[in-house]
Write a protein that holds these residues in place. Structure first.
Motif, mmCIF file in Angstrom:
data_model
loop_
_atom_site.group_PDB
_atom_site.id
_atom_site.type_symbol
_atom_site.label_atom_id
_atom_site.label_comp_id
_atom_site.label_asym_id
_atom_site.label_seq_id
_atom_site.Cartn_x
_atom_site.Cartn_y
_atom_site.Cartn_z
ATOM 1 N N SER A 96 0.829 -1.210 0.000
ATOM 2 C CA SER A 96 0.000 0.000 0.000
ATOM 3 C C SER A 96 0.859 1.254 0.000
ATOM 4 C CB SER A 96 -0.907 0.029 1.221
ATOM 5 O OG SER A 96 -1.725 -1.102 1.251
ATOM 6 N N ASP B 111 -6.472 -1.126 -4.151
ATOM 7 C CA ASP B 111 -5.780 -1.684 -2.987
ATOM 8 C C ASP B 111 -6.727 -2.616 -2.241
ATOM 9 O OD1 ASP B 111 -4.293 -2.274 -0.778
ATOM 10 O OD2 ASP B 111 -3.781 -0.204 -0.273
ATOM 11 N N GLU B 112 -6.557 -3.881 -2.464
ATOM 12 C CA GLU B 112 -7.407 -4.909 -1.853
ATOM 13 C C GLU B 112 -8.889 -4.535 -1.944
ATOM 14 O OE1 GLU B 112 -6.053 -6.552 1.786
ATOM 15 O OE2 GLU B 112 -4.084 -5.611 1.629
#
Ligand SMILES: Nc1ncnc2c1ncn2[C@@H]1O[C@H](COP(=O)(O)OP(=O)(O)OP(=O)(O)O)[C@@H](O)[C@H]1O
Ligand code: SF4
Ligand SMILES: [Mg+2]
Lengths: 338, 323
Positions: free
Chosen positions: A61, A192-193
């Motif tokens: 991240s 991001d995820e």
């Protein structure tokens, strides 16, 4: 001559859309300097889907937030180069950089519910930058918001445009996030995820939606995830991060067939199989090093089953190991099949 | 019972007790007739007044008369206000009704308190936001110093210091009085100091809280300009604690105005109260206290109302819990 060379290289591979060179991110903390990302380089081609995997805390991240300019400095410090459209994103004035965000590169987050402002309606949030950048009327912005909500398949967009985020489910919130990100037709979407907080069926719907949008717009997608199954299904190329560094990068089919790094192998072996063929899970023993205390030599060596004496002394650099792939391991060529 | 109705009834009861307290104190401190007419009054005049005021009746009856007069807006008459000499022998048949006088002083008090509030609130929001945007920077430290100093400074001293600096030394502003905007500056500044400090501290911490939340990163990620991230996205979510503290400070501001008025000879209710105390003008003091108390209670009620509008959950919680 020069032109020829250039066209030759372009013929071999399309010019990268995004070129990340030696990106480093550190944080000044009360407990000392934390090195979150320790020099990673990678490129992203137009329309490509790139997967980034790695354990929690490996710097996935932070690395992408640094590219987006979301790292607060200080305490953070970002160095290296991120080339987009022949300009270094990291050194351009904040104004230009903000122009880039949303317009060229957009990002969506893991927990969509908390990534949306609880006290603004979804319609306002979806069309917010569109209205600011295109200087259009409220009515136009509203029309745009409805159009975007239709695109991400939120039912009855017209009536739901005035709702607040807490009136939506997690999956619907993620759709709202995606609509927000698409408002200005970016060339790159960083996710991001995006599905970690959702249940399995909704995960699948969101990924299908992303793939569909990508097909329609030719947008490149950078997907951070813990879900190797997702990587195997959706990604063209995968990068594996460990302790703030890239340890392997390869086309996804090749990666799953023959990993070139013991850590990748460990990750794949610890994947639960749906067909139950392997029977047994092989979790990687030990824990990743704390960001403040990196072991000497290969950062993975305390946990590596294959380590040799050299591993504790000399740090392996990321080096090419076959067509379109690279790995950072002294024994990259000798890793057994999974 | 709906929340606001309950609060309304509470306020009403509180006001009732306050008024009763004012009545009791008025009777405890001595013979009201003697206080009102002064020691030089003759016995006949005093008797006449006692008769008029019903002071010969039993105390509970006096209390009921007092209350019923209040409901008609009759706070009594003053024999001191506007009389250059004490009414000595001959009792003047008519005193001056006190309520209109108290009410005529309200606009000046409102002007002072309102100016201070607007000034303190807007400056506090800007300062608090700036401090939260740059934690541990010079601006953050400055805001910290301002808020610490302004909360701990005694208003009385602050007023005097401002007078010494701006009126005595620099001679650019009047020491006191009423009339032009220059007269308003020093008292408004003095009164604004405390709410400025308190509100800016709350703005700072509420904004720090909001600015660290994920939706802020997301807003930045989609290219929202920083001023909008701070003053639209974050501030909107920080508004509830800010409104709450501002409401608290508002009633403090009204009572604070009483004191500041006396320092700057600002002709509001506060100055009238102090003057009336000096003149032993009992009905005027009673009316002044009741009006100020009613105001403070009303302001608190209004703040509660604003709070429920901003935060619909309060209403729902109470509905769910007590229906
Ligand atoms: N503001 C910060 N101050 C100090 N350290 C930080 C800060 N932000 C991140 N880090 C550190 O940077 C490292 C990388 O964090 P990052 O969030 O990128 O991990 P990640 O790979 O995304 O993990 P996850 O899979 O859990 O999301 C972590 O060790 C984290 O503790
Ligand atoms: S370099 Fe050595 S320790 Fe590191 S991954 Fe390769 S074999 Fe394991
Ligand atoms: Mg992460």
């Amino acid at each position: 001559m020069r032109a020829m060379q250039q066209s030759e290289t372009q013929g071999a591979a399309p010019a990268p859309l995004l070129d990340v060179r030696d990106l480093r991110v550190t944080f000044d903390t009360p407990h000392g300097l934390v090195r979150a990302v320790g020099g990673v380089s990678w490129t992203l081609s137009p329309g490509e889907t790139l997967g980034i995997i790695g354990e929690s805390g490996s710097g996935k991240s932070v690395g992408l937030e640094a590219i987006m300019g979301l790292i607060k400095t200080p305490p953070g410090h970002v160095s290296g180069q991120v080339m987009f459209d022949r300009r270094d994103v990291l050194t351009m004035p904040e104004r230009d950089r903000r122009q880039l965000r949303g317009e060229k590169i957009a990002m969506i987050f893991q927990d969509a519910m908390s990534a949306l402002n609880p006290s603004l309606t979804v319609g306002t949030q979806i069309a917010e930058v569109y209205r600011l950048r295109r200087k259009c009327s409220h009515a136009d912005a509203e029309r745009k918001a409805i159009e975007l909500m239709d695109r991400v398949k939120i039912p009855s967009a017209k009536t739901r445009i005035g709702n607040y985020p807490h009136e939506f489910s997690g999956g619907m919130c993620q759709r709202v996030m995606i609509a927000t990100a698409l408002a200005l037709n970016p060339q790159i979407l960083i996710a991001d995820e995006p599905t970690t907080a959702l249940d399995v069926t909704v995960q699948r719907q969101i990924m299908t939606l992303l793939a569909e949008l990508q097909r329609e717009d030719g947008m490149a997608l950078v997907l951070i995830t813990h879900d190797l199954g997702l990587v195997a299904e959706t990604v063209d190329r995968a990068m594996v991060m460990y302790a703030g560094r890239l340890v392997e990068s390869a086309p996804v089919s090749a990666l799953f067939e023959v990993p070139s790094h013991p850590y990748t192998r460990g990750l794949i072996r610890s994947m639960p199989r749906i067909d139950g063929a392997s029977g047994k899970l092989h979790a990687i023993g030990g824990t990743p090093p704390a960001a403040g205390r990196m072991p000497k030599g290969c950062a993975f060596h305390p946990r590596c089953e294959m380590r040799v004496e050299r591993c504790g002394i000399e740090r392996p650099n990321l080096r090419p190991v076959g067509k379109n792939r690279a790995a950072a391991c002294h024994l990259a060529e000798e890793i057994p099949h999974v | 019972m709906p929340y606001l109705l309950r609060r309304f009834i509470q306020s009403f009861i509180l006001l009732f007790f306050l008024i009763s307290f004012v009545f009791v104190v008025g009777r405890i401190i001595g013979d009201p007739a003697l206080i009102m007419l002064g020691t030089s009054a003759s016995e006949t005049a005093l008797d006449q007044l006692r008769e008029n005021l019903g002071l010969n009746q039993p105390i509970w009856q006096q209390y009921l008369v007092f209350l019923s007069d209040l409901t008609q807006g009759d706070f009594g008459v003053s024999f001191r206000y506007g009389f250059s000499m004490m009414p000595s022998d001959a009792l003047r048949s008519e005193g001056t009704p006190v309520l209109p006088i108290v009410l005529s002083r309200l606009p000046a008090t409102f002007m002072l308190a309102g100016t201070s509030l607007v000034f303190a609130f807007s400056l506090a929001v800007v300062l608090g936001c700036l401090a939260a945007m740059h934690p541990r920077s010079w601006i953050d430290n400055l805001v910290n110093v301002i808020s610490l100093a302004s909360v701990s400074l005694v208003q009385f001293w602050l007023g005097l210091i401002l007078i010494i600096i701006f009126s005595v030394h620099m001679g650019i502003l009047p020491t006191g009085g009423f009339g032009t905007w220059q007269h308003l500056i020093l008292p408004a500044l003095t009164l604004a100091a405390r709410p400025l400090g308190r509100i800016s501290q709350v703005v700072r911490s509420a904004m720090l809280d909001e600015l660290s939340k994920p939706y802020i990163s997301a807003a930045r990620a989609k290219g929202v300009p920083e001023w909008r991230v701070v003053f639209v996205h974050a501030l909107k979510n920080a508004s509830i604690p800010i409104v709450t503290i501002t409401g608290d400070e508002l009633s403090q501001l009204l009572t604070g105005a009483m004191l500041v008025e006396t320092v700057f000879a600002w002709p509001g209710v506060g100055l009238l109260l102090i003057d009336s105390l000096g003149r032993r003008d009992l009905p005027m003091v009673q009316a002044g206290i009741c009006v100020v108390a009613a105001l403070v209670i009303f302001v608190n009620l209004a703040v509660d109302f604003a709070y429920t509008v901003l935060n619909p959950r309060i209403q729902m919680d109470n509905r769910g819990g007590r229906a």
